[in-house]
Design a protein around this motif. Structure first.
Motif, PDB file in Angstrom:
ATOM      1  N   GLN A  26      36.838  32.738  38.379  1.00 13.22           N
ATOM      2  CA  GLN A  26      35.586  33.440  38.073  1.00 13.22           C
ATOM      3  C   GLN A  26      35.608  34.875  38.601  1.00 13.22           C
ATOM      4  OE1 GLN A  26      32.150  31.491  39.643  1.00 13.22           O
ATOM      5  NE2 GLN A  26      30.700  32.927  38.718  1.00 13.22           N
ATOM      6  N   ASN A  27      36.003  35.045  39.866  1.00 13.44           N
ATOM      7  CA  ASN A  27      36.034  36.388  40.451  1.00 13.44           C
ATOM      8  C   ASN A  27      37.090  37.267  39.791  1.00 13.44           C
ATOM      9  OD1 ASN A  27      33.990  35.747  42.270  1.00 13.44           O
ATOM     10  ND2 ASN A  27      35.422  35.078  43.852  1.00 13.44           N
ATOM     11  N   VAL A  28      38.204  36.633  39.383  1.00  7.56           N
ATOM     12  CA  VAL A  28      39.260  37.402  38.712  1.00  7.56           C
ATOM     13  C   VAL A  28      38.755  37.981  37.400  1.00  7.56           C
ATOM     14  CG1 VAL A  28      41.558  37.291  37.668  1.00  7.56           C
ATOM     15  CG2 VAL A  28      41.081  36.048  39.788  1.00  7.56           C
ATOM     16  N   PHE A  29      38.079  37.145  36.586  1.00  5.82           N
ATOM     17  CA  PHE A  29      37.546  37.632  35.315  1.00  5.82           C
ATOM     18  C   PHE A  29      36.456  38.673  35.542  1.00  5.82           C
ATOM     19  CE2 PHE A  29      39.024  33.365  33.671  1.00  5.82           C
ATOM     20  CZ  PHE A  29      40.087  33.898  32.962  1.00  5.82           C
ATOM     21  N   SER A  30      35.663  38.498  36.614  1.00  3.48           N
ATOM     22  CA  SER A  30      34.630  39.486  36.939  1.00  3.48           C
ATOM     23  C   SER A  30      35.261  40.841  37.279  1.00  3.48           C
ATOM     24  CB  SER A  30      33.779  38.989  38.102  1.00  3.48           C
ATOM     25  OG  SER A  30      32.834  39.968  38.500  1.00  3.48           O
TER      26      SER A  30
END
Length: 221
Positions: free
Chosen positions: A29-33
């Protein structure tokens, strides 16, 4: 159909894969964000390579030297390279000193003792700032009398720096403090330190209880 013919329970496989993909999704999730934030930064142009920025959430200040898809690299004033996730630029407050490509104003606060010649103080502060070759002459340095403090008369020196020298602002302010201190000594202007009055109240000696009992016994005798 083959798995069913082999009498393999598909429900177990489906449930396991669902849990696996949910875990992977949360982990990424944080990577895509960060990647989405990097795309916004590259297309919007609010932060560019060479900009001086302050990331408040990280207490980080420095120059942007590279913008990647997921992360950006900031070189601090101590020449330390810090890798910052791009989401920090889009989800928190960021000060970009280079965004408007104009001069930036800085403040330098100083207090002098009560009874000092305030007009002389203003003159010394102005001339000290104007004498520095990296302080802009237009706008000219300005002095404000901001408050009557507990122990001092408080002044504020306002000065402007252009974008070419903004990375050196800490050194410039340090130079000005040295200059102001020397000029204050020259004109006998005192920079006070906090003072407190201590009042000691003495109380009459109270006889100890054992001493009182001993005295009563002596009186009975």
């Amino acid at each position: 159909m083959i798995l069913s013919s082999l009498q393999i329970n598909l429900n177990v496989i489906v449930a396991s894969s669902a849990a696996l993909f949910v875990g992977i999704g949360l982990a990424l999730q944080n990577v895509f964000s960060d990647i989405a934030s990097g795309i916004f930064i590259l297309f919007e142009g609010t932060i560019e390579v060479g900009d001086m920025v302050v990331v408040n959430s990280l207490s980080l200040e420095g120059k942007v030297i590279e913008i990647r898809l997921r992360t950006s690299i900031i070189e601090t004033l101590d020449s330390v390279s810090v890798i910052v996730p791009n989401s920090k630029f889009t989800t928190t407050n960021v000060v970009n000193w280079s965004f408007n490509d104009k001069e930036t104003r800085f403040r330098l606060n100083v207090g002098v003792a009560y009874g000092s010649n305030t007009q002389l103080v203003r003159k010394v502060l102005r001339e000290s700032a104007a004498a520095h070759n990296k302080v802009l002459k237009n706008p000219a340095p300005k002095v404000r009398f901001i408050d009557f403090g507990e122990s001092s008369l408080d002044f504020e020196l306002l000065l402007w720096l252009n974008m070419n020298t903004i990375q050196e602002y800490e050194d410039i302010l340090s130079d000005l403090r040295f200059k102001i201190d020397a000029e204050f000594r020259r004109y006998d202007i005192t920079i006070p330190f906090p003072q407190r009055d201590i009042h000691i109240i003495t109380q009459p000696d109270v006889p100890h209880k054992a001493d009182q009992e001993e005295e009563e016994k002596e009186n009975v005798k």
